[in-house]
Enzyme design. Sequence first.
Site, mmCIF file in Angstrom:
data_model
loop_
_atom_site.group_PDB
_atom_site.id
_atom_site.type_symbol
_atom_site.label_atom_id
_atom_site.label_comp_id
_atom_site.label_asym_id
_atom_site.label_seq_id
_atom_site.Cartn_x
_atom_site.Cartn_y
_atom_site.Cartn_z
ATOM 1 N N MET A 30 -18.465 -57.724 10.073
ATOM 2 C CA MET A 30 -19.063 -58.669 9.554
ATOM 3 C C MET A 30 -17.808 -60.372 9.144
ATOM 4 O O MET A 30 -18.273 -61.485 9.118
ATOM 5 C CB MET A 30 -19.438 -58.584 8.107
ATOM 6 C CG MET A 30 -20.892 -57.741 8.151
ATOM 7 S SD MET A 30 -22.223 -58.808 7.044
ATOM 8 C CE MET A 30 -21.639 -58.200 5.663
ATOM 9 N N HIS A 34 -9.315 -57.582 7.224
ATOM 10 C CA HIS A 34 -8.665 -57.591 5.808
ATOM 11 C C HIS A 34 -7.989 -56.101 6.291
ATOM 12 O O HIS A 34 -8.257 -55.149 7.487
ATOM 13 C CB HIS A 34 -9.195 -57.172 4.635
ATOM 14 C CG HIS A 34 -10.196 -56.732 4.539
ATOM 15 N ND1 HIS A 34 -10.153 -55.502 4.482
ATOM 16 C CD2 HIS A 34 -11.083 -57.385 4.029
ATOM 17 C CE1 HIS A 34 -11.371 -54.733 4.288
ATOM 18 N NE2 HIS A 34 -12.119 -56.460 4.003
ATOM 19 N N HIS A 37 -10.692 -53.202 7.522
ATOM 20 C CA HIS A 37 -11.105 -53.060 8.838
ATOM 21 C C HIS A 37 -9.587 -52.739 9.818
ATOM 22 O O HIS A 37 -10.296 -51.957 10.820
ATOM 23 C CB HIS A 37 -12.057 -54.388 9.434
ATOM 24 C CG HIS A 37 -12.744 -54.814 7.551
ATOM 25 N ND1 HIS A 37 -11.835 -56.499 7.177
ATOM 26 C CD2 HIS A 37 -14.122 -54.839 8.154
ATOM 27 C CE1 HIS A 37 -13.416 -56.886 7.482
ATOM 28 N NE2 HIS A 37 -14.360 -55.812 6.903
ATOM 29 N N GLN A 61 -29.330 -58.702 6.702
ATOM 30 C CA GLN A 61 -29.207 -57.339 5.636
ATOM 31 C C GLN A 61 -29.215 -58.988 4.217
ATOM 32 O O GLN A 61 -28.573 -58.092 3.690
ATOM 33 C CB GLN A 61 -28.110 -57.137 6.128
ATOM 34 C CG GLN A 61 -26.505 -57.697 5.931
ATOM 35 C CD GLN A 61 -25.778 -56.253 6.946
ATOM 36 O OE1 GLN A 61 -25.689 -55.887 8.089
ATOM 37 N NE2 GLN A 61 -24.545 -56.340 6.062
ATOM 38 N N GLY A 147 -15.979 -47.095 6.816
ATOM 39 C CA GLY A 147 -14.900 -47.050 5.403
ATOM 40 C C GLY A 147 -16.052 -47.038 4.489
ATOM 41 O O GLY A 147 -17.097 -46.999 4.430
ATOM 42 N N ASP A 150 -17.969 -48.502 1.505
ATOM 43 C CA ASP A 150 -19.712 -48.845 1.380
ATOM 44 C C ASP A 150 -20.388 -47.322 1.927
ATOM 45 O O ASP A 150 -20.690 -46.859 2.723
ATOM 46 C CB ASP A 150 -20.225 -49.807 2.627
ATOM 47 C CG ASP A 150 -19.475 -51.144 2.490
ATOM 48 O OD1 ASP A 150 -19.550 -51.809 1.321
ATOM 49 O OD2 ASP A 150 -18.142 -51.273 2.665
ATOM 50 N N GLN A 153 -23.924 -47.025 2.335
ATOM 51 C CA GLN A 153 -24.257 -47.469 4.145
ATOM 52 C C GLN A 153 -23.696 -46.739 4.680
ATOM 53 O O GLN A 153 -24.015 -46.152 6.097
ATOM 54 C CB GLN A 153 -23.319 -48.862 4.055
ATOM 55 C CG GLN A 153 -23.367 -49.337 6.029
ATOM 56 C CD GLN A 153 -22.646 -50.507 5.931
ATOM 57 O OE1 GLN A 153 -22.784 -51.111 5.627
ATOM 58 N NE2 GLN A 153 -21.513 -50.304 5.850
ATOM 59 N N SER A 186 -14.251 -58.138 2.214
ATOM 60 C CA SER A 186 -13.968 -60.113 2.270
ATOM 61 C C SER A 186 -14.160 -60.691 1.351
ATOM 62 O O SER A 186 -14.578 -62.005 1.274
ATOM 63 C CB SER A 186 -14.550 -59.806 3.543
ATOM 64 O OG SER A 186 -14.561 -59.518 4.381
HETATM 65 P P1 AMP Z 1 -17.904 -55.592 6.259
HETATM 66 O O1 AMP Z 1 -17.388 -56.389 7.315
HETATM 67 O O2 AMP Z 1 -17.688 -55.578 4.452
HETATM 68 O O3 AMP Z 1 -19.755 -55.542 7.171
HETATM 69 O O4 AMP Z 1 -17.104 -54.048 6.547
HETATM 70 C C1 AMP Z 1 -16.692 -53.391 8.094
HETATM 71 C C2 AMP Z 1 -16.272 -51.764 7.856
HETATM 72 O O5 AMP Z 1 -15.250 -51.594 7.217
HETATM 73 C C3 AMP Z 1 -17.180 -50.837 7.255
HETATM 74 O O6 AMP Z 1 -17.492 -49.688 7.679
HETATM 75 C C4 AMP Z 1 -16.574 -50.781 5.405
HETATM 76 O O7 AMP Z 1 -17.349 -49.950 5.056
HETATM 77 C C5 AMP Z 1 -15.136 -51.199 6.349
HETATM 78 N N1 AMP Z 1 -14.216 -51.320 5.053
HETATM 79 C C6 AMP Z 1 -14.806 -52.951 4.246
HETATM 80 N N2 AMP Z 1 -14.138 -52.727 3.432
HETATM 81 C C7 AMP Z 1 -13.169 -51.748 3.452
HETATM 82 C C8 AMP Z 1 -12.299 -51.277 3.078
HETATM 83 N N3 AMP Z 1 -11.288 -51.785 1.747
HETATM 84 N N4 AMP Z 1 -10.976 -49.682 2.801
HETATM 85 C C9 AMP Z 1 -11.885 -49.400 4.137
HETATM 86 N N5 AMP Z 1 -12.913 -49.568 4.946
HETATM 87 C C10 AMP Z 1 -13.064 -50.808 4.494
#
Ligand code: AMP
Length: 290
Positions: A30, A34, A37, A61, A147, A150, A153, A186
Amino acid sequence: MRTFTQISALRTYLRGLRLEGKEIGFVPTMGALHEGHLSLVQRAARDCDLVVLSIYVNPRQFGPNEDFEAYPRDLQRDLQMASSAGVDAVLIPTNEEMYPNGYQTVVQLPELGSLLDGTHRPGHFDGVATVVCKLLNIVQPDRAFFGQKDYQQLRVIEQMVLDLNLPCKIVMAPTVRAEDGLALSSRNSYLNDKERLAATVIHRSLCAVVELTVRGEKRPKVLEECMREILETEPLLKLQYATIATPETLQPAPEEGLERMVALVAAHVGRTRLIDNEVLVAETRFKDLS
Ligand code: AMP
Protein backbone atom coordinates in the site's frame (compact mmCIF):
# COMPACT_ATOMS: atom_id res chain seq x y z
CA MET A 1 12.29 0.92 -13.68
CA ARG A 2 8.98 1.08 -15.57
CA THR A 3 5.83 2.48 -13.97
CA PHE A 4 2.31 1.56 -15.07
CA THR A 5 -1.05 2.99 -14.10
CA GLN A 6 -2.88 0.94 -16.72
CA ILE A 7 -3.39 -2.75 -16.12
CA SER A 8 -3.42 -3.53 -19.85
CA ALA A 9 -0.04 -1.84 -20.41
CA LEU A 10 1.56 -3.82 -17.57
CA ARG A 11 0.09 -7.03 -18.99
CA THR A 12 1.54 -6.35 -22.45
CA TYR A 13 4.97 -5.63 -20.90
CA LEU A 14 4.89 -8.82 -18.80
CA ARG A 15 3.61 -11.04 -21.61
CA GLY A 16 6.82 -10.53 -23.60
CA LEU A 17 9.02 -11.23 -20.62
CA ARG A 18 7.08 -14.35 -19.68
CA LEU A 19 7.54 -15.65 -23.23
CA GLU A 20 11.29 -15.17 -22.79
CA GLY A 21 11.02 -17.55 -19.83
CA LYS A 22 11.54 -14.95 -17.11
CA GLU A 23 10.28 -15.85 -13.63
CA ILE A 24 8.16 -13.06 -12.23
CA GLY A 25 8.20 -12.11 -8.53
CA PHE A 26 5.47 -9.87 -7.13
CA VAL A 27 5.35 -7.69 -4.02
CA PRO A 28 1.95 -6.07 -3.35
CA THR A 29 2.02 -3.02 -1.03
CA MET A 30 0.00 0.00 0.00
CA GLY A 31 3.04 2.25 -0.39
CA ALA A 32 4.71 4.44 2.26
CA LEU A 33 7.56 2.02 1.73
CA HIS A 34 9.99 1.08 4.48
CA GLU A 35 12.70 -1.52 5.06
CA GLY A 36 10.07 -4.21 5.63
CA HIS A 37 8.74 -3.76 2.09
CA LEU A 38 12.27 -3.54 0.71
CA SER A 39 13.21 -6.84 2.34
CA LEU A 40 10.40 -8.45 0.31
CA VAL A 41 11.76 -6.81 -2.86
CA GLN A 42 15.25 -8.11 -2.10
CA ARG A 43 13.93 -11.61 -1.50
CA ALA A 44 11.93 -11.45 -4.74
CA ALA A 45 14.99 -10.25 -6.67
CA ARG A 46 16.98 -13.17 -5.26
CA ASP A 47 14.36 -15.78 -6.16
CA CYS A 48 13.06 -14.42 -9.50
CA ASP A 49 14.31 -12.78 -12.73
CA LEU A 50 11.99 -9.82 -12.51
CA VAL A 51 10.34 -7.93 -9.64
CA VAL A 52 6.94 -6.27 -9.94
CA LEU A 53 5.78 -4.05 -7.06
CA SER A 54 2.27 -2.69 -6.71
CA ILE A 55 1.35 0.42 -4.76
CA TYR A 56 -2.37 0.62 -4.10
CA VAL A 57 -4.20 1.86 -1.01
CA ASN A 58 -7.17 -0.45 -1.38
CA PRO A 59 -10.31 1.35 -0.13
CA ARG A 60 -12.18 -1.96 0.27
CA GLN A 61 -10.00 -3.18 3.12
CA PHE A 62 -10.64 -0.12 5.32
CA GLY A 63 -13.69 0.12 7.57
CA PRO A 64 -15.86 3.27 7.58
CA ASN A 65 -14.14 4.69 10.68
CA GLU A 66 -10.61 3.65 9.77
CA ASP A 67 -7.65 5.57 8.37
CA PHE A 68 -8.15 5.29 4.59
CA GLU A 69 -7.99 9.07 4.09
CA ALA A 70 -5.12 9.58 6.52
CA TYR A 71 -3.05 6.60 5.31
CA PRO A 72 0.45 7.93 4.47
CA ARG A 73 1.06 8.47 0.74
CA ASP A 74 4.33 9.64 -0.82
CA LEU A 75 4.57 8.32 -4.35
CA GLN A 76 7.78 10.13 -5.39
CA ARG A 77 9.67 8.80 -2.39
CA ASP A 78 8.23 5.30 -2.92
CA LEU A 79 9.32 5.26 -6.56
CA GLN A 80 12.86 6.31 -5.63
CA MET A 81 13.08 3.61 -2.97
CA ALA A 82 11.63 0.96 -5.27
CA SER A 83 14.05 1.84 -8.04
CA SER A 84 17.09 1.74 -5.71
CA ALA A 85 15.95 -1.60 -4.30
CA GLY A 86 15.91 -3.21 -7.75
CA VAL A 87 12.22 -3.22 -8.68
CA ASP A 88 11.73 -3.66 -12.45
CA ALA A 89 8.12 -2.55 -12.79
CA VAL A 90 5.66 -0.71 -10.54
CA LEU A 91 1.91 -0.92 -10.90
CA ILE A 92 0.01 2.07 -9.49
CA PRO A 93 -3.59 1.35 -10.47
CA THR A 94 -6.42 3.85 -10.03
CA ASN A 95 -9.62 3.02 -8.16
CA GLU A 96 -11.49 3.29 -11.47
CA GLU A 97 -9.27 0.60 -12.99
CA MET A 98 -9.53 -1.71 -10.00
CA TYR A 99 -13.23 -1.26 -9.27
CA PRO A 100 -14.96 0.15 -12.36
CA ASN A 101 -18.66 1.03 -12.28
CA GLY A 102 -20.67 -2.14 -11.91
CA TYR A 103 -17.91 -4.06 -10.09
CA GLN A 104 -19.44 -6.90 -7.99
CA THR A 105 -17.17 -9.78 -7.03
CA VAL A 106 -15.95 -10.34 -3.47
CA VAL A 107 -13.55 -13.08 -2.37
CA GLN A 108 -14.47 -14.16 1.14
CA LEU A 109 -12.89 -16.67 3.54
CA PRO A 110 -15.60 -17.15 6.15
CA GLU A 111 -13.36 -18.89 8.71
CA LEU A 112 -9.84 -17.44 8.47
CA GLY A 113 -11.22 -14.03 7.57
CA SER A 114 -13.53 -13.65 10.54
CA LEU A 115 -11.18 -14.42 13.43
CA LEU A 116 -8.85 -12.04 15.30
CA ASP A 117 -8.41 -8.96 13.07
CA GLY A 118 -11.53 -10.04 11.19
CA THR A 119 -13.54 -9.61 14.42
CA HIS A 120 -12.10 -6.17 15.12
CA ARG A 121 -12.13 -5.05 11.48
CA PRO A 122 -15.28 -6.58 9.94
CA GLY A 123 -14.94 -7.01 6.17
CA HIS A 124 -11.21 -6.23 6.21
CA PHE A 125 -10.12 -9.63 4.88
CA ASP A 126 -12.84 -9.62 2.21
CA GLY A 127 -11.14 -6.48 0.92
CA VAL A 128 -7.67 -7.99 1.23
CA ALA A 129 -8.54 -11.31 -0.42
CA THR A 130 -10.41 -9.57 -3.23
CA VAL A 131 -7.65 -7.10 -4.07
CA VAL A 132 -4.85 -9.69 -3.80
CA CYS A 133 -6.82 -12.11 -5.99
CA LYS A 134 -7.24 -9.36 -8.57
CA LEU A 135 -3.57 -8.34 -8.38
CA LEU A 136 -2.42 -11.96 -8.75
CA ASN A 137 -4.64 -12.30 -11.82
CA ILE A 138 -3.30 -9.04 -13.26
CA VAL A 139 0.40 -9.76 -12.71
CA GLN A 140 0.27 -13.58 -12.92
CA PRO A 141 3.52 -13.92 -10.99
CA ASP A 142 5.37 -17.19 -10.40
CA ARG A 143 5.90 -16.14 -6.78
CA ALA A 144 4.33 -13.49 -4.55
CA PHE A 145 6.04 -12.26 -1.39
CA PHE A 146 4.33 -11.34 1.89
CA GLY A 147 5.60 -10.36 5.34
CA GLN A 148 5.13 -12.45 8.47
CA LYS A 149 4.25 -9.15 10.16
CA ASP A 150 0.70 -9.58 8.81
CA TYR A 151 0.43 -13.24 9.72
CA GLN A 152 -3.35 -13.59 9.41
CA GLN A 153 -3.26 -11.83 6.04
CA LEU A 154 -0.63 -14.29 4.88
CA ARG A 155 -2.76 -17.27 5.98
CA VAL A 156 -5.83 -15.80 4.26
CA ILE A 157 -3.86 -15.43 1.02
CA GLU A 158 -2.26 -18.88 1.22
CA GLN A 159 -5.70 -20.42 1.73
CA MET A 160 -7.25 -18.39 -1.09
CA VAL A 161 -4.49 -19.43 -3.52
CA LEU A 162 -5.05 -23.05 -2.54
CA ASP A 163 -8.86 -22.88 -2.72
CA LEU A 164 -8.95 -21.07 -6.07
CA ASN A 165 -6.07 -23.04 -7.69
CA LEU A 166 -4.17 -19.85 -8.41
CA PRO A 167 -0.89 -20.82 -10.10
CA CYS A 168 1.37 -18.82 -7.80
CA LYS A 169 3.70 -19.73 -4.95
CA ILE A 170 3.23 -17.66 -1.80
CA VAL A 171 6.48 -16.88 0.02
CA MET A 172 6.59 -15.61 3.61
CA ALA A 173 9.47 -13.32 4.60
CA PRO A 174 10.43 -12.51 8.22
CA THR A 175 9.29 -9.35 10.01
CA VAL A 176 11.76 -6.47 9.81
CA ARG A 177 12.04 -4.57 13.09
CA ALA A 178 13.45 -1.31 14.39
CA GLU A 179 16.42 -1.66 16.74
CA ASP A 180 14.13 -1.56 19.78
CA GLY A 181 12.03 -4.41 18.38
CA LEU A 182 9.00 -2.51 17.07
CA ALA A 183 7.85 -4.10 13.81
CA LEU A 184 8.23 -1.61 10.96
CA SER A 185 4.86 -0.42 9.67
CA SER A 186 3.66 2.47 7.55
CA ARG A 187 1.29 3.28 10.44
CA ASN A 188 4.21 3.85 12.87
CA SER A 189 4.40 7.37 11.41
CA TYR A 190 1.16 8.18 13.30
CA LEU A 191 2.88 7.62 16.68
CA ASN A 192 4.18 10.57 18.72
CA ASP A 193 7.39 10.14 20.73
CA LYS A 194 5.67 8.85 23.87
CA GLU A 195 3.50 6.44 21.92
CA ARG A 196 6.46 5.23 19.86
CA LEU A 197 8.25 4.32 23.09
CA ALA A 198 5.13 2.72 24.58
CA ALA A 199 4.65 0.59 21.44
CA THR A 200 7.85 -1.35 22.16
CA VAL A 201 5.97 -3.25 24.88
CA ILE A 202 4.26 -5.30 22.15
CA HIS A 203 7.47 -6.93 21.00
CA ARG A 204 8.68 -7.31 24.59
CA SER A 205 5.54 -9.32 25.38
CA LEU A 206 6.16 -11.54 22.35
CA CYS A 207 9.83 -12.06 23.27
CA ALA A 208 8.75 -13.13 26.76
CA VAL A 209 6.57 -15.95 25.38
CA VAL A 210 9.24 -17.01 22.90
CA GLU A 211 11.56 -17.31 25.89
CA LEU A 212 8.98 -19.29 27.89
CA THR A 213 8.39 -21.77 25.06
CA VAL A 214 12.12 -22.21 24.60
CA ARG A 215 12.19 -23.23 28.27
CA GLY A 216 9.42 -25.79 27.64
CA GLU A 217 6.16 -23.96 28.51
CA LYS A 218 3.47 -24.81 25.97
CA ARG A 219 0.18 -24.09 27.77
CA PRO A 220 -1.61 -21.27 25.91
CA LYS A 221 -3.27 -20.08 29.12
CA VAL A 222 0.10 -19.49 30.80
CA LEU A 223 1.60 -17.88 27.69
CA GLU A 224 -1.37 -15.57 27.15
CA GLU A 225 -1.33 -14.54 30.82
CA CYS A 226 2.37 -13.72 30.49
CA MET A 227 1.75 -11.51 27.42
CA ARG A 228 -1.20 -9.78 29.03
CA GLU A 229 0.72 -9.02 32.25
CA ILE A 230 3.51 -7.34 30.29
CA LEU A 231 1.15 -5.45 27.96
CA GLU A 232 -0.91 -4.17 30.90
CA THR A 233 2.13 -2.40 32.35
CA GLU A 234 1.84 0.17 29.55
CA PRO A 235 -0.93 2.71 30.24
CA LEU A 236 -0.92 4.14 26.69
CA LEU A 237 -1.78 0.73 25.23
CA LYS A 238 -5.33 -0.56 24.74
CA LEU A 239 -5.24 -4.27 24.05
CA GLN A 240 -7.56 -5.88 21.49
CA TYR A 241 -6.17 -9.40 21.73
CA ALA A 242 -3.10 -11.34 22.86
CA THR A 243 -3.68 -14.88 21.69
CA ILE A 244 -1.86 -18.17 21.25
CA ALA A 245 -3.21 -19.83 18.12
CA THR A 246 -2.77 -22.85 15.86
CA PRO A 247 -0.57 -21.55 13.00
CA GLU A 248 -2.64 -22.95 10.12
CA THR A 249 -6.22 -22.31 11.26
CA LEU A 250 -5.58 -19.44 13.68
CA GLN A 251 -8.09 -21.06 16.05
CA PRO A 252 -7.10 -20.93 19.74
CA ALA A 253 -4.38 -23.50 20.41
CA PRO A 254 -5.56 -26.55 22.44
CA GLU A 255 -5.21 -26.43 26.24
CA GLU A 256 -2.10 -28.64 26.32
CA GLY A 257 -0.37 -26.59 23.60
CA LEU A 258 1.33 -27.64 20.37
CA GLU A 259 4.91 -28.02 19.20
CA ARG A 260 4.33 -25.06 16.90
CA MET A 261 2.01 -22.16 17.74
CA VAL A 262 1.75 -18.50 16.92
CA ALA A 263 1.45 -15.64 19.41
CA LEU A 264 -0.52 -12.73 17.99
CA VAL A 265 -1.12 -9.27 19.45
CA ALA A 266 -3.29 -6.36 18.31
CA ALA A 267 -3.52 -3.14 20.28
CA HIS A 268 -4.13 0.55 19.97
CA VAL A 269 -1.37 2.86 21.13
CA GLY A 270 -3.11 6.21 21.24
CA ARG A 271 -5.20 6.21 18.07
CA THR A 272 -2.83 3.95 16.13
CA ARG A 273 -3.70 0.29 15.71
CA LEU A 274 -0.65 -1.98 15.74
CA ILE A 275 -0.30 -5.74 15.20
CA ASP A 276 2.61 -8.12 15.68
CA ASN A 277 3.28 -11.83 16.11
CA GLU A 278 5.94 -14.46 16.70
CA VAL A 279 5.92 -18.13 15.80
CA LEU A 280 6.59 -20.27 18.89
CA VAL A 281 8.46 -23.53 18.52
CA ALA A 282 8.58 -25.74 21.60
CA GLU A 283 12.11 -26.65 22.65
CA THR A 284 12.57 -30.38 23.13
CA ARG A 285 16.27 -30.20 24.09
CA PHE A 286 15.57 -29.97 27.85
CA LYS A 287 13.15 -32.90 27.79
CA ASP A 288 15.78 -35.01 26.04
CA LEU A 289 18.17 -34.38 28.92
CA SER A 290 15.81 -35.76 31.57
P1 AMP B 1 1.40 -3.02 3.45
O1 AMP B 1 1.99 -1.95 2.58
O2 AMP B 1 1.34 -2.66 4.89
O3 AMP B 1 0.10 -3.55 2.90
O4 AMP B 1 2.41 -4.25 3.38
C1 AMP B 1 2.81 -4.81 2.16
C2 AMP B 1 3.60 -6.06 2.42
O5 AMP B 1 4.73 -5.76 3.21
C3 AMP B 1 2.80 -7.12 3.20
O6 AMP B 1 3.14 -8.41 2.70
C4 AMP B 1 3.31 -6.94 4.60
O7 AMP B 1 3.19 -8.11 5.40
C5 AMP B 1 4.76 -6.60 4.35
N1 AMP B 1 5.35 -5.91 5.51
C6 AMP B 1 4.87 -4.82 6.14
N2 AMP B 1 5.64 -4.51 7.21
C7 AMP B 1 6.63 -5.44 7.24
C8 AMP B 1 7.75 -5.68 8.10
N3 AMP B 1 8.01 -4.90 9.14
N4 AMP B 1 8.56 -6.72 7.82
C9 AMP B 1 8.30 -7.54 6.76
N5 AMP B 1 7.27 -7.36 5.91
C10 AMP B 1 6.45 -6.34 6.15
